[in-house]
Design a protein around this motif. Structure first.
Motif, short mmCIF file in Angstrom:
data_model
loop_
_atom_site.label_atom_id
_atom_site.label_comp_id
_atom_site.label_asym_id
_atom_site.label_seq_id
_atom_site.Cartn_x
_atom_site.Cartn_y
_atom_site.Cartn_z
N VAL A 20 0.81 -1.22 0.00
CA VAL A 20 0.00 0.00 0.00
C VAL A 20 0.85 1.27 0.00
CG1 VAL A 20 -2.00 -1.11 1.05
CG2 VAL A 20 -0.27 -0.01 2.51
N ARG A 21 2.14 1.13 0.20
CA ARG A 21 3.03 2.29 0.23
C ARG A 21 3.59 2.65 -1.14
NH1 ARG A 21 4.93 3.17 5.62
NH2 ARG A 21 4.10 1.58 7.00
N PHE A 22 3.29 1.86 -2.14
CA PHE A 22 3.87 2.07 -3.46
C PHE A 22 2.81 2.57 -4.43
CE2 PHE A 22 6.91 -0.84 -1.55
CZ PHE A 22 8.10 -0.22 -1.88
N GLY A 23 3.27 2.82 -5.65
CA GLY A 23 2.38 3.28 -6.70
C GLY A 23 1.39 2.20 -7.11
N LEU A 65 8.60 -8.86 -5.33
CA LEU A 65 9.67 -8.49 -4.41
C LEU A 65 10.89 -7.95 -5.16
CD1 LEU A 65 9.81 -8.56 -1.36
CD2 LEU A 65 10.96 -10.76 -1.52
N LEU A 66 11.20 -8.54 -6.30
CA LEU A 66 12.30 -8.02 -7.14
C LEU A 66 11.97 -6.63 -7.66
CD1 LEU A 66 13.30 -11.21 -9.14
CD2 LEU A 66 14.71 -9.97 -7.49
N ALA A 67 10.73 -6.41 -8.09
CA ALA A 67 10.32 -5.09 -8.58
C ALA A 67 10.38 -4.06 -7.47
CB ALA A 67 8.91 -5.16 -9.17
N VAL A 68 9.98 -4.43 -6.26
CA VAL A 68 10.07 -3.51 -5.12
C VAL A 68 11.53 -3.18 -4.84
CG1 VAL A 68 9.74 -3.33 -2.62
CG2 VAL A 68 7.88 -4.14 -4.06
#
Length: 88
Positions: A20-23, A65-68
C-alpha cells in the motif's frame, strides 16, 4: 501444518502492509500476490486448488519483491546523486 498456515497468512499480511506504500502497479500486483499466497491457508482444509494458487502466489510474490527492490534501489540512487547547480 500450523507453521505453513501461519507462514502463508503472515507473508500475505506483510505484503499488503508494504504494497500500500507504493504506486498503483506495485500496489495492485502486491495485493494480488498476497491474496494468492493467503489461499495457502485453505490447503489443510482439503481445498486442492489452493495448492496451485498458493504456488502461483509465491511466484508472483517473488517477481513483485524483485520489482520492489529495484524501485527502492533506483529511488535511493536518484536521491544520492549529486545535483548540478551550474557552479564549479
Amino acid at each position: 501444518m500450523i507453521g505453513e498456515t501461519l507462514g502463508c497468512a503472515l507473508t500475505a499480511a506483510f505484503t499488503v502492509l508494504i504494497a500500500v506504500r507504493f504506486g498503483r502497479w506495485l500496489r495492485l500486483s502486491g495485493i494480488a500476490a498476497a491474496v494468492l499466497v493467503a489461499s495457502g491457508v485453505l490447503v489443510p482444509l482439503g481445498v486442492d486448488v489452493a495448492r496451485l494458487t498458493n504456488f502461483a502466489g509465491y511466484v508472483v510474490w517473488c517477481v513483485w519483491l524483485l520489482a520492489v527492490s529495484i524501485t527502492l534501489v533506483t529511488a535511493t540512487t536518484a536521491a544520492r546523486a549529486p545535483h548540478s547547480s551550474g557552479r564549479r
